[in-house]
Design a protein around this motif. Structure first.
Motif, short mmCIF file in Angstrom:
data_model
loop_
_atom_site.label_atom_id
_atom_site.label_comp_id
_atom_site.label_asym_id
_atom_site.label_seq_id
_atom_site.Cartn_x
_atom_site.Cartn_y
_atom_site.Cartn_z
N PHE A 146 0.94 -1.12 -0.12
CA PHE A 146 -0.05 -0.18 -0.04
C PHE A 146 0.77 1.28 0.07
N TYR A 147 0.51 2.34 -0.70
CA TYR A 147 1.32 3.62 -0.96
C TYR A 147 0.30 4.54 -0.76
N SER A 148 0.48 5.69 -0.31
CA SER A 148 -0.32 6.84 -0.17
C SER A 148 0.37 8.18 0.00
N SER A 149 0.15 9.11 -1.00
CA SER A 149 0.52 10.48 -1.08
C SER A 149 -0.20 11.51 -0.93
N GLY A 150 0.16 12.60 -1.35
CA GLY A 150 -0.91 13.96 -1.01
C GLY A 150 -2.08 13.68 -2.17
N SER A 151 -1.76 13.12 -3.41
CA SER A 151 -2.61 13.07 -4.32
C SER A 151 -2.97 11.94 -5.10
N TYR A 152 -2.36 10.86 -4.61
CA TYR A 152 -2.45 9.59 -5.11
C TYR A 152 -2.34 8.27 -3.91
N ILE A 153 -3.07 7.29 -4.41
CA ILE A 153 -3.20 6.03 -3.50
C ILE A 153 -2.97 4.57 -4.45
N GLY A 154 -2.33 3.84 -3.90
CA GLY A 154 -2.16 2.87 -4.84
C GLY A 154 -1.61 1.46 -4.27
N LEU A 155 -1.45 0.44 -5.07
CA LEU A 155 -0.68 -0.80 -4.37
C LEU A 155 0.47 -1.16 -5.61
N PHE A 156 1.60 -1.32 -5.04
CA PHE A 156 2.79 -1.49 -5.79
C PHE A 156 3.19 -2.79 -5.66
N LEU A 157 3.74 -3.38 -6.75
CA LEU A 157 4.22 -4.76 -6.86
C LEU A 157 5.76 -4.48 -6.48
N ALA A 196 -6.68 5.50 -6.34
CA ALA A 196 -7.36 6.87 -6.42
C ALA A 196 -6.46 7.80 -6.85
N TYR A 197 -6.61 8.85 -7.51
CA TYR A 197 -5.73 9.96 -7.69
C TYR A 197 -6.58 10.91 -8.52
N GLN A 198 -5.98 11.98 -8.53
CA GLN A 198 -6.66 13.49 -9.04
C GLN A 198 -7.80 13.69 -8.08
N PHE A 199 -7.65 13.76 -6.97
CA PHE A 199 -8.92 14.02 -6.03
C PHE A 199 -8.36 15.38 -5.05
N HIS A 200 -9.35 15.87 -4.46
CA HIS A 200 -9.24 16.92 -3.67
C HIS A 200 -8.37 16.85 -2.20
N SER A 201 -7.61 17.36 -1.73
CA SER A 201 -6.77 16.98 -0.66
C SER A 201 -7.70 17.00 0.62
N ASP A 202 -8.95 17.46 0.66
CA ASP A 202 -9.74 17.19 1.89
C ASP A 202 -10.57 15.83 1.84
N GLN A 203 -10.15 15.19 0.74
CA GLN A 203 -10.81 13.94 0.57
C GLN A 203 -9.87 12.74 0.55
N GLN A 204 -8.59 13.00 0.93
CA GLN A 204 -7.54 11.89 1.21
C GLN A 204 -7.85 11.08 2.25
N LYS A 205 -8.21 11.72 3.44
CA LYS A 205 -8.42 10.45 4.74
C LYS A 205 -9.55 9.62 4.38
#
Length: 238
Positions: A146-157, A196-205
């Motif tokens: 699992f990986y999460s940053s300010g504007s991106y969330i994903g799963l990495f191999l 998830a990506y390209q979302f508003h910052s207040d939606q990250q949590k």
């Protein structure tokens, strides 16, 4: 645990079906170039689908122009993991609205978009099938981090036998396709699946909480899927 199907339909059968469909369409009175374009655009799904496509595009001013389609190869997650991801797509849309991930479906991109002339599609499919068959069975374990940053969330191999197996398949396919003059480049970034990506910052949590509900160790059956698009709509959402 995961398994990628490594025994696609018989290669000679694939070529024969494509050849038979093309012959039938030509015998029905359709020009060969239109028949080839229709079979490619309809995903080699047979005579009826191709004929329907031609009739639906009969007034397309570019119908008879030789425009090579764009192709791309994805690893699509099925099984329990796939079901959880479908639920995530629905929940994230309902709670947070549309983000960049909703433009598509859960997948791992394995290569860059590449062009192939319509008449070469049967050979392209044969090359893909040959490469997958020759690789044998895939490793059983796939570790997704699992990986999460300010504007991106994903799963990495991470770098593991499964990752190397996938990369080897793509490289084998690329080698096969050079035999018919088609250039395919493997995906250059670390293999990953965007949640998830390209979302508003207040939606990250909220989005991160939803994404963490997905069990990256859930049973999954990966499928290799080849998709195409008309290059004229390459910048559009389709």
């Amino acid at each position: 645990m995961a398994a990628i199907p490594t025994k696609p339909r018989n290669r000679s059968s694939t070529m024969k079906q494509a050849s038979d469909a093309l012959s039938v369409l030509v015998e029905m009175g359709f020009p060969r170039n239109r028949a080839e374009k229709a079979l490619a655009a309809s995903g080699e799904q047979g005579v009826q689908a191709a004929a329907d496509w031609i009739l639906a595009h009969v007034f397309d001013p570019d119908l008879d122009k030789p425009v090579a389609r764009d192709y791309i190869l994805y690893a699509y997650p099925g099984g329990d993991l796939g079901s959880q991801l479908e639920e995530l797509w629905a929940e994230s849309l309902a709670q947070c609205g549309r983000n960049g991930a909703h433009k598509s479906f859960p997948h791992i991109t394995l290569c860059q978009f590449f062009n192939c002339e319509d008449g070469k599609l049967p050979q392209l499919l044969r090359g893909v099938a040959a490469s997958v068959t020759n690789m044998g069975d895939p490793p059983e374990k796939y570790v997704l981090n699992f990986y999460s940053s300010g504007s991106y969330i994903g799963l990495f191999l991470e770098d593991q036998p499964a990752t190397q197996w996938l990369k080897a398949i793509v490289q084998n396919i690329a080698t096969e396709l050079t035999k018919i003059g088609v250039k395919m480049e493997p995906h250059k970034k670390q293999l990953h699946m965007t949640l998830a990506y390209q979302f508003h910052s207040d939606q990250q949590k909220t989005l991160e909480a939803l994404c963490r509900k997905v069990d990256p160790h859930a049973p999954v059956k990966w499928e290799l899927r080849l998709y195409s698009r008309d290059p004229r709509v390459g910048s559009s959402e389709v």
